[in-house]
Design a protein around this motif. Structure first.
Motif, PDB file in Angstrom:
ATOM      1  N   GLN A   1       0.836  -1.208   0.000  1.00 41.80           N
ATOM      2  CA  GLN A   1       0.000   0.000   0.000  1.00 41.80           C
ATOM      3  C   GLN A   1       0.872   1.260   0.000  1.00 41.80           C
ATOM      4  OE1 GLN A   1      -3.260  -0.125  -0.442  1.00 41.80           O
ATOM      5  NE2 GLN A   1      -3.419   2.099  -0.477  1.00 41.80           N
ATOM      6  N   LYS A   2       1.942   1.263   0.800  1.00 42.78           N
ATOM      7  CA  LYS A   2       2.855   2.419   0.830  1.00 42.78           C
ATOM      8  C   LYS A   2       3.425   2.699  -0.559  1.00 42.78           C
ATOM      9  CE  LYS A   2       4.925   2.701   5.428  1.00 42.78           C
ATOM     10  NZ  LYS A   2       6.167   2.668   6.164  1.00 42.78           N
ATOM     11  N   ARG A   3       3.829   1.620  -1.234  1.00 44.34           N
ATOM     12  CA  ARG A   3       4.414   1.775  -2.566  1.00 44.34           C
ATOM     13  C   ARG A   3       3.369   2.275  -3.554  1.00 44.34           C
ATOM     14  NH1 ARG A   3       7.904  -3.286  -4.135  1.00 44.34           N
ATOM     15  NH2 ARG A   3       6.026  -3.957  -5.167  1.00 44.34           N
ATOM     16  N   LYS A   4       2.159   1.748  -3.419  1.00 44.14           N
ATOM     17  CA  LYS A   4       1.065   2.140  -4.311  1.00 44.14           C
ATOM     18  C   LYS A   4       0.753   3.631  -4.170  1.00 44.14           C
ATOM     19  CE  LYS A   4      -3.692   0.805  -5.341  1.00 44.14           C
ATOM     20  NZ  LYS A   4      -4.833   0.002  -4.898  1.00 44.14           N
ATOM     21  N   GLU A   5       0.819   4.133  -2.935  1.00 40.62           N
ATOM     22  CA  GLU A   5       0.458   5.527  -2.648  1.00 40.62           C
ATOM     23  C   GLU A   5       1.612   6.500  -2.891  1.00 40.62           C
ATOM     24  OE1 GLU A   5      -0.852   5.326   1.390  1.00 40.62           O
ATOM     25  OE2 GLU A   5      -2.772   4.393   0.855  1.00 40.62           O
ATOM     26  N   ALA A   6       2.806   5.983  -3.121  1.00 39.52           N
ATOM     27  CA  ALA A   6       3.981   6.858  -3.274  1.00 39.52           C
ATOM     28  C   ALA A   6       3.863   7.716  -4.532  1.00 39.52           C
ATOM     29  CB  ALA A   6       5.250   6.022  -3.325  1.00 39.52           C
ATOM     30  N   ASP A   7       4.281   8.947  -4.392  1.00 37.99           N
ATOM     31  CA  ASP A   7       4.302   9.893  -5.506  1.00 37.99           C
ATOM     32  C   ASP A   7       5.325   9.438  -6.560  1.00 37.99           C
ATOM     33  OD1 ASP A   7       3.789  12.770  -6.526  1.00 37.99           O
ATOM     34  OD2 ASP A   7       5.971  12.644  -6.356  1.00 37.99           O
ATOM     35  N   GLU A   8       4.996   9.611  -7.815  1.00 35.89           N
ATOM     36  CA  GLU A   8       5.866   9.161  -8.911  1.00 35.89           C
ATOM     37  C   GLU A   8       7.250   9.822  -8.845  1.00 35.89           C
ATOM     38  OE1 GLU A   8       6.414   6.398 -11.532  1.00 35.89           O
ATOM     39  OE2 GLU A   8       4.375   6.735 -10.840  1.00 35.89           O
ATOM     40  N   HIS A   9       7.289  11.112  -8.537  1.00 36.21           N
ATOM     41  CA  HIS A   9       8.582  11.811  -8.435  1.00 36.21           C
ATOM     42  C   HIS A   9       9.406  11.269  -7.268  1.00 36.21           C
ATOM     43  CE1 HIS A   9       7.594  14.589 -11.598  1.00 36.21           C
ATOM     44  NE2 HIS A   9       6.448  14.891 -10.997  1.00 36.21           N
ATOM     45  N   TRP A  10       8.723  10.953  -6.162  1.00 35.37           N
ATOM     46  CA  TRP A  10       9.387  10.370  -4.992  1.00 35.37           C
ATOM     47  C   TRP A  10      10.030   9.049  -5.381  1.00 35.37           C
ATOM     48  CZ3 TRP A  10       8.928   5.890  -2.104  1.00 35.37           C
ATOM     49  CH2 TRP A  10       9.493   5.902  -0.819  1.00 35.37           C
ATOM     50  N   LEU A  11       9.284   8.201  -6.106  1.00 29.00           N
ATOM     51  CA  LEU A  11       9.805   6.901  -6.532  1.00 29.00           C
ATOM     52  C   LEU A  11      11.041   7.059  -7.416  1.00 29.00           C
ATOM     53  CD1 LEU A  11       6.525   4.962  -7.370  1.00 29.00           C
ATOM     54  CD2 LEU A  11       8.141   4.390  -5.567  1.00 29.00           C
ATOM     55  N   ILE A  12      10.994   7.988  -8.355  1.00 34.52           N
ATOM     56  CA  ILE A  12      12.136   8.221  -9.257  1.00 34.52           C
ATOM     57  C   ILE A  12      13.356   8.654  -8.449  1.00 34.52           C
ATOM     58  CG2 ILE A  12      13.029   9.730 -11.101  1.00 34.52           C
ATOM     59  CD1 ILE A  12      10.082   9.690 -12.214  1.00 34.52           C
ATOM     60  N   GLU A  13      13.147   9.605  -7.539  1.00 38.12           N
ATOM     61  CA  GLU A  13      14.250  10.104  -6.703  1.00 38.12           C
ATOM     62  C   GLU A  13      14.854   8.982  -5.855  1.00 38.12           C
ATOM     63  OE1 GLU A  13      14.585  12.623  -2.622  1.00 38.12           O
ATOM     64  OE2 GLU A  13      13.137  13.379  -4.078  1.00 38.12           O
ATOM     65  N   LYS A  14      13.997   8.164  -5.235  1.00 38.12           N
ATOM     66  CA  LYS A  14      14.480   7.082  -4.375  1.00 38.12           C
ATOM     67  C   LYS A  14      15.214   6.013  -5.186  1.00 38.12           C
ATOM     68  CE  LYS A  14      12.809   9.021  -0.734  1.00 38.12           C
ATOM     69  NZ  LYS A  14      13.693   9.872   0.053  1.00 38.12           N
TER      70      LYS A  14
END
Length: 194
Positions: free
Chosen positions: A12-25
């Motif tokens: 669920q955390k991954r699903k809710e993560a912002d796309e820009h946040w995912l790219i940065e991480k």
């Protein structure tokens, strides 16, 4: 917490993560991993490939980065033998033909790819949803890596990659669970052997 609850929470955390946040991480994880690899002499790295549309760690980006940074290192990826919970392992080169399996995971085509043995692998990037301070992980529940990791040499490094930091404890660890040696997050490298 128990594996099932952690699995649900972190999906669920991954699903809710912002796309820009995912790219940065993803970029930070790749940079931390690259620094770690630079300080070690690995001949063969084994990596999972992300399920299409799953928001997993973008290991395809890591593969491309490593082909430039470590041109002499061999990179391998798993192929799930249909109808089993066993994997075979094939080299991943720029010419490897990838096929999409029933779970929408790209895999090297076993008919055209070069097979390698688990004993040839120096470091395995292990997929996970969560991990605890002892290095135990919550995967996706299939047990593929629990079967594969014991086939590698004892000195082979088992490394998790995670968007999120550790949890305190996974309560329902059993005799089949294999602890990681290390886990890389955007913030740091956890070493469970210290």
């Amino acid at each position: 917490m128990k594996k099932a609850a952690l699995r649900k929470e972190f999906l669920q955390k991954r699903k809710e993560a912002d796309e820009h946040w995912l790219i940065e991480k993803n970029v930070l994880i790749a940079q931390n991993l690259e620094k770690f690899i630079q300080n070690n002499q690995f001949k063969t790295l084994h990596t999972f490939l992300p399920q299409l549309g799953s928001r997993e760690i973008h290991t395809s980006y890591i593969v491309e980065l490593f082909r430039v940074s470590f041109p002499n290192m061999r990179i391998a990826a798993p192929y799930i033998i249909p109808g089993t919970r066993e994997m075979e392992h094939y080299l991943l080169t720029p010419h490897t033909n990838l096929v999409i399996n029933q779970w929408r995971i790209p895999e090297p085509d076993p008919l055209t790819s070069e097979k390698i043995q688990p004993q040839e692998i120096d470091i395995v990037l292990v997929p996970l949803l969560a991990f605890d301070r002892k290095g135990y992980r919550v995967g996706y529940g299939g047990g593929y890596y629990d079967r594969f990791l014991p086939q590698t040499r004892p000195e082979c490094i088992k490394m998790g990659l995670s968007f999120f930091e550790e949890v305190q404890e996974i309560e329902d660890i059993d005799e089949y669970d294999i602890a990681l040696d290390l886990c890389i997050t955007p913030e740091r490298v956890y070493n469970f052997n210290d």
